[in-house]
Scaffold this motif. Structure first.
Motif, PDB file in Angstrom:
ATOM      1  N   SER A 194       6.787   5.969  59.252  1.00 32.82           N
ATOM      2  CA  SER A 194       5.980   6.565  58.183  1.00 32.82           C
ATOM      3  C   SER A 194       6.668   7.827  57.660  1.00 32.82           C
ATOM      4  CB  SER A 194       4.579   6.906  58.677  1.00 32.82           C
ATOM      5  OG  SER A 194       4.609   7.897  59.666  1.00 32.82           O
ATOM      6  N   ILE A 195       6.280   8.194  56.458  1.00 30.67           N
ATOM      7  CA  ILE A 195       6.752   9.432  55.847  1.00 30.67           C
ATOM      8  C   ILE A 195       5.519  10.235  55.467  1.00 30.67           C
ATOM      9  CG2 ILE A 195       7.943  10.477  53.893  1.00 30.67           C
ATOM     10  CD1 ILE A 195       9.682   8.002  53.732  1.00 30.67           C
ATOM     11  N   LYS A 196       5.490  11.487  55.891  1.00 32.42           N
ATOM     12  CA  LYS A 196       4.399  12.393  55.552  1.00 32.42           C
ATOM     13  C   LYS A 196       5.010  13.607  54.869  1.00 32.42           C
ATOM     14  CE  LYS A 196       1.900  11.035  59.655  1.00 32.42           C
ATOM     15  NZ  LYS A 196       1.330  11.436  60.915  1.00 32.42           N
ATOM     16  N   GLY A 197       4.284  14.173  53.927  1.00 29.93           N
ATOM     17  CA  GLY A 197       4.840  15.337  53.264  1.00 29.93           C
ATOM     18  C   GLY A 197       3.839  16.088  52.418  1.00 29.93           C
ATOM     19  N   PHE A 198       4.344  17.088  51.728  1.00 27.32           N
ATOM     20  CA  PHE A 198       3.539  17.989  50.910  1.00 27.32           C
ATOM     21  C   PHE A 198       4.298  18.229  49.609  1.00 27.32           C
ATOM     22  CE2 PHE A 198       2.665  22.489  49.736  1.00 27.32           C
ATOM     23  CZ  PHE A 198       1.302  22.386  49.511  1.00 27.32           C
ATOM     24  N   VAL A 199       3.621  18.054  48.489  1.00 28.23           N
ATOM     25  CA  VAL A 199       4.244  18.270  47.178  1.00 28.23           C
ATOM     26  C   VAL A 199       3.599  19.513  46.561  1.00 28.23           C
ATOM     27  CG1 VAL A 199       4.681  17.281  44.897  1.00 28.23           C
ATOM     28  CG2 VAL A 199       4.609  15.784  46.905  1.00 28.23           C
ATOM     29  N   TYR A 200       4.453  20.432  46.086  1.00 33.24           N
ATOM     30  CA  TYR A 200       3.932  21.679  45.515  1.00 33.24           C
ATOM     31  C   TYR A 200       4.795  22.115  44.334  1.00 33.24           C
ATOM     32  CZ  TYR A 200       7.793  23.705  48.150  1.00 33.24           C
ATOM     33  OH  TYR A 200       9.040  23.988  48.642  1.00 33.24           O
ATOM     34  N   LYS A 201       4.219  22.986  43.512  1.00 31.92           N
ATOM     35  CA  LYS A 201       4.968  23.570  42.398  1.00 31.92           C
ATOM     36  C   LYS A 201       5.909  24.624  42.975  1.00 31.92           C
ATOM     37  CE  LYS A 201       1.167  23.166  39.142  1.00 31.92           C
ATOM     38  NZ  LYS A 201       0.227  23.903  38.281  1.00 31.92           N
ATOM     39  N   GLU A 202       7.181  24.499  42.665  1.00 26.41           N
ATOM     40  CA  GLU A 202       8.166  25.433  43.212  1.00 26.41           C
ATOM     41  C   GLU A 202       7.909  26.855  42.720  1.00 26.41           C
ATOM     42  OE1 GLU A 202      12.972  25.733  43.867  1.00 26.41           O
ATOM     43  OE2 GLU A 202      12.198  24.511  42.240  1.00 26.41           O
ATOM     44  N   SER A 203       7.489  26.992  41.471  1.00 23.72           N
ATOM     45  CA  SER A 203       7.323  28.326  40.896  1.00 23.72           C
ATOM     46  C   SER A 203       6.144  29.093  41.480  1.00 23.72           C
ATOM     47  CB  SER A 203       7.168  28.229  39.379  1.00 23.72           C
ATOM     48  OG  SER A 203       6.022  27.464  39.054  1.00 23.72           O
ATOM     49  N   THR A 204       5.091  28.390  41.875  1.00 23.06           N
ATOM     50  CA  THR A 204       3.878  29.081  42.344  1.00 23.06           C
ATOM     51  C   THR A 204       3.503  28.764  43.789  1.00 23.06           C
ATOM     52  OG1 THR A 204       2.405  27.327  41.596  1.00 23.06           O
ATOM     53  CG2 THR A 204       2.921  29.086  40.010  1.00 23.06           C
ATOM     54  N   GLY A 205       4.027  27.652  44.328  1.00 26.70           N
ATOM     55  CA  GLY A 205       3.643  27.232  45.677  1.00 26.70           C
ATOM     56  C   GLY A 205       2.323  26.486  45.718  1.00 26.70           C
ATOM     57  N   GLU A 206       1.698  26.273  44.548  1.00 27.67           N
ATOM     58  CA  GLU A 206       0.418  25.552  44.495  1.00 27.67           C
ATOM     59  C   GLU A 206       0.631  24.068  44.772  1.00 27.67           C
ATOM     60  OE1 GLU A 206      -2.078  26.331  41.031  1.00 27.67           O
ATOM     61  OE2 GLU A 206      -0.750  28.011  40.586  1.00 27.67           O
ATOM     62  N   PRO A 207      -0.323  23.426  45.482  1.00 26.39           N
ATOM     63  CA  PRO A 207      -0.203  21.994  45.738  1.00 26.39           C
ATOM     64  C   PRO A 207      -0.316  21.177  44.452  1.00 26.39           C
ATOM     65  CG  PRO A 207      -2.298  22.816  46.574  1.00 26.39           C
ATOM     66  CD  PRO A 207      -1.523  23.999  46.077  1.00 26.39           C
ATOM     67  N   MET A 208       0.427  20.069  44.407  1.00 26.54           N
ATOM     68  CA  MET A 208       0.359  19.140  43.276  1.00 26.54           C
ATOM     69  C   MET A 208      -0.602  18.012  43.659  1.00 26.54           C
ATOM     70  SD  MET A 208       2.547  20.120  40.835  1.00 26.54           S
ATOM     71  CE  MET A 208       2.877  18.607  39.969  1.00 26.54           C
ATOM     72  N   GLY A 210       4.098   3.157  48.593  1.00 26.95           N
ATOM     73  CA  GLY A 210       3.863   4.484  48.058  1.00 26.95           C
ATOM     74  C   GLY A 210       2.390   4.803  47.987  1.00 26.95           C
ATOM     75  N   GLY A 211       2.077   5.850  47.270  1.00 28.26           N
ATOM     76  CA  GLY A 211       0.699   6.294  47.117  1.00 28.26           C
ATOM     77  C   GLY A 211       0.672   7.544  46.276  1.00 28.26           C
ATOM     78  N   SER A 212      -0.345   8.349  46.510  1.00 23.23           N
ATOM     79  CA  SER A 212      -0.449   9.601  45.765  1.00 23.23           C
ATOM     80  C   SER A 212      -0.872  10.716  46.714  1.00 23.23           C
ATOM     81  CB  SER A 212      -1.440   9.476  44.612  1.00 23.23           C
ATOM     82  OG  SER A 212      -2.729   9.167  45.101  1.00 23.23           O
ATOM     83  N   THR A 213      -0.620  11.937  46.276  1.00 25.93           N
ATOM     84  CA  THR A 213      -1.018  13.085  47.092  1.00 25.93           C
ATOM     85  C   THR A 213      -2.530  13.274  46.991  1.00 25.93           C
ATOM     86  OG1 THR A 213      -0.653  14.620  45.251  1.00 25.93           O
ATOM     87  CG2 THR A 213       1.194  14.258  46.755  1.00 25.93           C
ATOM     88  N   ASN A 214      -3.090  13.921  47.992  1.00 26.22           N
ATOM     89  CA  ASN A 214      -4.524  14.208  47.960  1.00 26.22           C
ATOM     90  C   ASN A 214      -4.774  15.532  47.233  1.00 26.22           C
ATOM     91  OD1 ASN A 214      -3.926  16.279  49.798  1.00 26.22           O
ATOM     92  ND2 ASN A 214      -4.832  15.222  51.542  1.00 26.22           N
ATOM     93  N   GLU A 215      -5.980  16.020  47.291  1.00 20.49           N
ATOM     94  CA  GLU A 215      -6.329  17.254  46.576  1.00 20.49           C
ATOM     95  C   GLU A 215      -5.611  18.479  47.120  1.00 20.49           C
ATOM     96  OE1 GLU A 215      -9.244  16.434  49.817  1.00 20.49           O
ATOM     97  OE2 GLU A 215      -8.589  15.261  48.107  1.00 20.49           O
ATOM     98  N   ASN A 216      -5.005  18.354  48.306  1.00 18.47           N
ATOM     99  CA  ASN A 216      -4.250  19.457  48.901  1.00 18.47           C
ATOM    100  C   ASN A 216      -2.740  19.264  48.796  1.00 18.47           C
ATOM    101  OD1 ASN A 216      -6.597  20.872  49.802  1.00 18.47           O
ATOM    102  ND2 ASN A 216      -6.793  19.351  51.418  1.00 18.47           N
ATOM    103  N   GLY A 217      -2.299  18.210  48.088  1.00 18.04           N
ATOM    104  CA  GLY A 217      -0.879  17.967  47.887  1.00 18.04           C
ATOM    105  C   GLY A 217      -0.187  17.169  48.979  1.00 18.04           C
ATOM    106  N   TYR A 218      -0.931  16.697  49.982  1.00 15.64           N
ATOM    107  CA  TYR A 218      -0.335  15.951  51.087  1.00 15.64           C
ATOM    108  C   TYR A 218      -0.322  14.452  50.807  1.00 15.64           C
ATOM    109  CZ  TYR A 218      -0.501  20.182  53.853  1.00 15.64           C
ATOM    110  OH  TYR A 218      -0.298  21.463  54.314  1.00 15.64           O
ATOM    111  N   PHE A 219       0.709  13.766  51.331  1.00 15.90           N
ATOM    112  CA  PHE A 219       0.793  12.310  51.219  1.00 15.90           C
ATOM    113  C   PHE A 219       1.266  11.722  52.536  1.00 15.90           C
ATOM    114  CE2 PHE A 219       5.071  13.704  50.279  1.00 15.90           C
ATOM    115  CZ  PHE A 219       5.875  12.754  50.895  1.00 15.90           C
TER     116      PHE A 219
END
Length: 85
Positions: free
Chosen positions: A29-43, A56-65
């Motif tokens: 499995s692959i787990k991760g976190f997607v965020y805006k580089e400029s602000t650090g906010e989750p995507m 594949g899939g999509s990130t949740n409300e906290n940016g995790y997949f």
């Protein structure tokens, strides 16, 4: 014990060992976190998938997949979101 019973026990044990190796091999499995580089906010709700597959899939409300059951191999992880390059 007779040879027939020993043979059955051997093959039953062999089957269980092979089944457990197969189960472990399919648990990548692959787990991760997607965020805006400029602000650090989750995507939130960003698409995340393995190039050339249907995995594949999509990130949740906290940016995790989390992408489960990935066969062994090398993959390219692609992340896309509307409005971003």
């Amino acid at each position: 014990m007779n040879n027939r019973l020993l043979s059955k026990l051997f093959f039953a044990t062999l089957f269980l060992l092979l089944a457990s190796f197969t189960a472990v091999a399919q648990d990548n499995s692959i787990k991760g976190f997607v965020y805006k580089e400029s602000t650090g906010e989750p995507m939130m709700f960003t698409n995340v998938y393995l190039k050339g597959t249907t995995l594949g899939g999509s990130t949740n409300e906290n940016g995790y997949f989390n992408i489960n059951r990935i066969p062994d191999g090398k993959y390219t992880l692609l992340i896309t979101s509307a409005g971003y390059d």
